[in-house]
Write an enzyme that holds these catalytic residues in place. Structure first.
Site, PDB file in Angstrom:
ATOM      1  CE  LYS A 116      -4.020  -2.269   1.898  1.00  0.00           C
ATOM      2  NZ  LYS A 116      -5.228  -1.434   3.049  1.00  0.00           N
ATOM      3  CG  LEU A 203     -10.634  11.116   6.093  1.00  0.00           C
ATOM      4  CD1 LEU A 203     -11.095  10.583   4.156  1.00  0.00           C
ATOM      5  CD2 LEU A 203      -9.563  11.970   5.555  1.00  0.00           C
ATOM      6  CG  HIS A 208     -15.572   2.270  -0.141  1.00  0.00           C
ATOM      7  ND1 HIS A 208     -14.450   1.320   0.512  1.00  0.00           N
ATOM      8  CD2 HIS A 208     -15.612   1.448  -1.254  1.00  0.00           C
ATOM      9  CE1 HIS A 208     -13.756   0.629  -0.311  1.00  0.00           C
ATOM     10  NE2 HIS A 208     -14.488   0.721  -1.318  1.00  0.00           N
ATOM     11  CE  LYS A 237     -15.608  -2.603  -0.380  1.00  0.00           C
ATOM     12  NZ  LYS A 237     -14.977  -3.201  -1.799  1.00  0.00           N
ATOM     13  CD  GLU A 275     -11.603  -0.978  -2.694  1.00  0.00           C
ATOM     14  OE1 GLU A 275     -12.103  -1.773  -2.560  1.00  0.00           O
ATOM     15  OE2 GLU A 275     -10.507  -0.474  -1.376  1.00  0.00           O
ATOM     16  CD  GLU A 287      -7.467  -2.375  -0.334  1.00  0.00           C
ATOM     17  OE1 GLU A 287      -6.337  -2.217  -0.541  1.00  0.00           O
ATOM     18  OE2 GLU A 287      -8.367  -2.656  -0.347  1.00  0.00           O
ATOM     19  CG  ASN A 289      -8.719  -3.922  -4.331  1.00  0.00           C
ATOM     20  OD1 ASN A 289      -7.935  -4.630  -3.541  1.00  0.00           O
ATOM     21  ND2 ASN A 289     -10.184  -4.237  -3.985  1.00  0.00           N
ATOM     22  NE  ARG A 291      -9.101  -8.836  -4.899  1.00  0.00           N
ATOM     23  CZ  ARG A 291     -10.035  -8.448  -4.079  1.00  0.00           C
ATOM     24  NH1 ARG A 291     -11.261  -8.378  -5.004  1.00  0.00           N
ATOM     25  NH2 ARG A 291     -10.155  -7.202  -2.749  1.00  0.00           N
ATOM     26  CB  VAL A 294     -17.209  -9.462  -4.375  1.00  0.00           C
ATOM     27  CG1 VAL A 294     -18.791 -10.510  -3.357  1.00  0.00           C
ATOM     28  CG2 VAL A 294     -15.939 -10.515  -3.433  1.00  0.00           C
TER      29      VAL A 294
HETATM   30  P1  ADP Z   1      -8.446  -3.224   3.675  1.00  0.00           P
HETATM   31  O1  ADP Z   1      -7.189  -3.573   2.198  1.00  0.00           O
HETATM   32  O2  ADP Z   1      -7.812  -3.993   4.869  1.00  0.00           O
HETATM   33  O3  ADP Z   1      -9.648  -3.337   3.144  1.00  0.00           O
HETATM   34  P2  ADP Z   1      -7.873  -0.174   3.055  1.00  0.00           P
HETATM   35  O4  ADP Z   1      -7.596   0.899   3.193  1.00  0.00           O
HETATM   36  O5  ADP Z   1      -9.057  -0.474   2.160  1.00  0.00           O
HETATM   37  O6  ADP Z   1      -8.067  -1.494   3.779  1.00  0.00           O
HETATM   38  O7  ADP Z   1      -9.789   0.349   4.078  1.00  0.00           O
HETATM   39  C1  ADP Z   1     -11.174   0.009   4.424  1.00  0.00           C
HETATM   40  C2  ADP Z   1     -11.925   0.313   4.915  1.00  0.00           C
HETATM   41  O8  ADP Z   1     -10.478   1.109   6.260  1.00  0.00           O
HETATM   42  C3  ADP Z   1     -12.525   1.513   3.850  1.00  0.00           C
HETATM   43  O9  ADP Z   1     -13.460   0.963   3.614  1.00  0.00           O
HETATM   44  C4  ADP Z   1     -12.799   2.770   5.296  1.00  0.00           C
HETATM   45  O10 ADP Z   1     -13.799   2.137   5.720  1.00  0.00           O
HETATM   46  C5  ADP Z   1     -11.395   2.500   6.236  1.00  0.00           C
HETATM   47  N1  ADP Z   1     -10.772   3.289   6.598  1.00  0.00           N
HETATM   48  C6  ADP Z   1      -9.089   3.341   5.071  1.00  0.00           C
HETATM   49  N2  ADP Z   1      -8.497   4.038   5.435  1.00  0.00           N
HETATM   50  C7  ADP Z   1      -9.011   5.557   6.212  1.00  0.00           C
HETATM   51  C8  ADP Z   1      -8.903   6.567   7.052  1.00  0.00           C
HETATM   52  N3  ADP Z   1      -8.013   7.634   6.353  1.00  0.00           N
HETATM   53  N4  ADP Z   1      -9.991   7.431   7.295  1.00  0.00           N
HETATM   54  C9  ADP Z   1     -11.106   6.719   7.841  1.00  0.00           C
HETATM   55  N5  ADP Z   1     -11.646   4.971   6.971  1.00  0.00           N
HETATM   56  C10 ADP Z   1     -10.513   4.627   6.536  1.00  0.00           C
END
Ligand code: ADP
Length: 447
Positions: A116, A203, A208, A237, A275, A287, A289, A291, A294
């Site tokens: 990441k 945040l 999302h 989700k 995302e 991030e 993905n 691929r 779902v």
């Molecule tokens: P993972 O790969 O573990 O799913 P992500 O970076 O995609 O991690 O984040 C997953 C979820 O975590 C996001 O959908 C959001 O709900 C929360 N999240 C991630 N980063 C932040 C942030 N900077 N502030 C608030 N919530 C966050």
């Protein structure tokens, strides 16, 4: 086109890929563990090969067995599905080294997006807006404290190798940072074997929202709009919709264009999802993905594009069958993830399903491997069905979803269907005002 595709996955995603192969006239092979010998994909497969015992490490993650199955059956391509080896760059490389096509992006993209910290640097270079945070990995608490002063609190400590919401800790104030930093590191080490962490501003009430992109090897890049995935529990989700109730057509076009442009700059190939967190009209990349997701069916429903078919064609070197100007967004689609989990405690509920009836009728699509008499094994992800509903507009879609949930039967194991029945009645779902905190902090907290 491929002569034979080996599907290195299980459950409804294996079935989804199998269906695409059949429609494309491509023979396929399903590999499976002993626990899945009676599964629907195995029953419907042209060929199947048992690759090991129930444990994923010895079956769905067992690379030598998967490659041996490809060799024995004469497959010339491997579709990794979702989860398992789908984002494993080493696996993609080994598949290619064996002269097979990996149906997915190039190894370098899987690798750079899998880390990441590197993903954020790549995204920033490609012009995507980021959540304010550390410029890279943070190695010491002293460094974290110094950065914390400029980034501000609350602060999120995140694992570079993170996934599934693990290795993420919030520090409300500077006083909590040492604790958050060390617990994120140890959780990351235990879950991913890598304790590298970085910092991001936390945040408060974001949504999302993710953008689907697709690129072929002829320089064509298209975005297919967004999916709203803010209904989450423990960062997982549960309910997704497209389009997002929060965006205007102009905002959709803007973020889509930015995501497609970044995809082009990266030289990316295949399907991918960017995302973002969205707050006060601003998007922040979190991030990518590399691929299929779902929740891809909701995009298929509102665009009419078969993402798996396109993904397979692109991997075979063909051109995308449509251009950006051909993409239209019509109607509204919602996906409910039906998990073999207790609807209140979320404890897994594997076991025998004695009665199964999938909802049907106009606008209803069910992606599931269930059948009456099937035993949900205790070894894998608890997703057992995806209920995908399409409507002319959001209100129509919600009305259909409500009646589809009423029709749906999975007995006797408790599932999240009961949660979805309550969700569709909730004000924040009906008016679309929810964000990523809503489910846990409001809806479930009021139980
Ligand atoms: P993972 O790969 O573990 O799913 P992500 O970076 O995609 O991690 O984040 C997953 C979820 O975590 C996001 O959908 C959001 O709900 C929360 N999240 C991630 N980063 C932040 C942030 N900077 N502030 C608030 N919530 C966050």
């Amino acid at each position: 086109m491929f002569n034979k595709i080996l599907i290195a996955n299980r459950g409804d995603v294996a079935l989804r890929v199998l269906r695409a192969c059949k429609e494309m006239g491509i023979p396929s092979v399903i590999v499976h563990s002993t626990a899945d010998a009676d599964s629907m994909p195995v029953r419907l497969a042209d060929e199947s090969v048992c690759i090991g015992p129930p444990s994923s490490a010895e079956s769905y993650l067992n690379v030598p067995s998967i490659l041996a199955a490809a060799g024995i059956t004469g497959a010339d391509a491997v579709h990794p599905g979702v989860g398992f080896l789908s984002e494993n760059a080493d696996f993609a490389e080994i598949v290619k080294a064996h002269g097979l096509t990996f149906i997915g992006p190039e190894t370098r993209h899987i690798r750079s997006m899998g880390d990441k910290v590197e993903a954020k640097i790549t995204a920033a270079n490609a012009g995507l807006p980021l959540v304010p945070g550390s410029p890279g990995a943070v190695h010491t608490i002293a460094e974290a404290k110094k950065l914390g002063k400029t980034i501000g609190y609350p602060l999120l400590v995140k694992a570079a190798s993170g996934g599934g919401g693990r290795g993420m800790k919030v520090a409300e104030t500077a006083a909590d940072l040492a604790e958050a930093f060390s617990s994120a590191r140890s959780e990351a080490k235990a879950a991913f074997g890598d304790d590298t962490v970085y910092l991001e501003r936390y945040l408060g009430q974001p949504r999302h929202i993710e953008v689907q992109v697709i690129a072929d090897s002829h320089g064509n890049v298209v975005h297919l709009g967004e999916r709203e995935c803010s209904v989450q529990r423990r960062h997982q989700k549960l309910f997704e919709e497209a389009p997002s109730p929060a965006l205007s057509a102009d905002q959709r076009a803007d973020i889509g264009r930015i995501a497609a442009e970044a995809t082009r700059k990266m030289g990316y190939l295949g399907v991918g999802t960017m995302e973002f967190l969205y707050e006060d009209g601003e998007f922040f990349f979190i991030e990518m993905n590399t691929r299929l997701q779902v929740e891809h069916p909701i995009t298929e429903e509102i665009t009419g594009v078969d993402l798996v078919r396109e993904q397979i064609s692109i991997a075979a070197g063909e051109k995308l069958s449509f251009a950006q100007e051909d993409v239209t967004f019509t109607g509204h689609a919602i996906e409910c993830r039906i998990n073999a989990e207790h609807p209140e405690t979320f404890m897994p509920t594997p076991g025998k399903v004695t009665a199964f009836h999938a909802a049907g009728g106009p606008g209803v699509r069910v992606e599931s491997c269930l059948y009456s008499g099937y035993s949900v094994p205790p070894y894998y992800d608890s997703l057992i069905a995806k209920l995908v509903v399409y409507g002319d507009d959001r209100a129509h879609c919600l009305a259909r979803l409500k009646r589809a949930i009423e029709e749906f039967v999975v007995e006797p194991i408790p599932t999240t269907l009961a949660l979805h029945a309550r969700l569709v009645e909730a004000d924040a779902i009906i008016d679309g005002s929810y964000n990523i905190r809503w489910l846990e902090e409001k809806f479930l907290a009021s139980d």
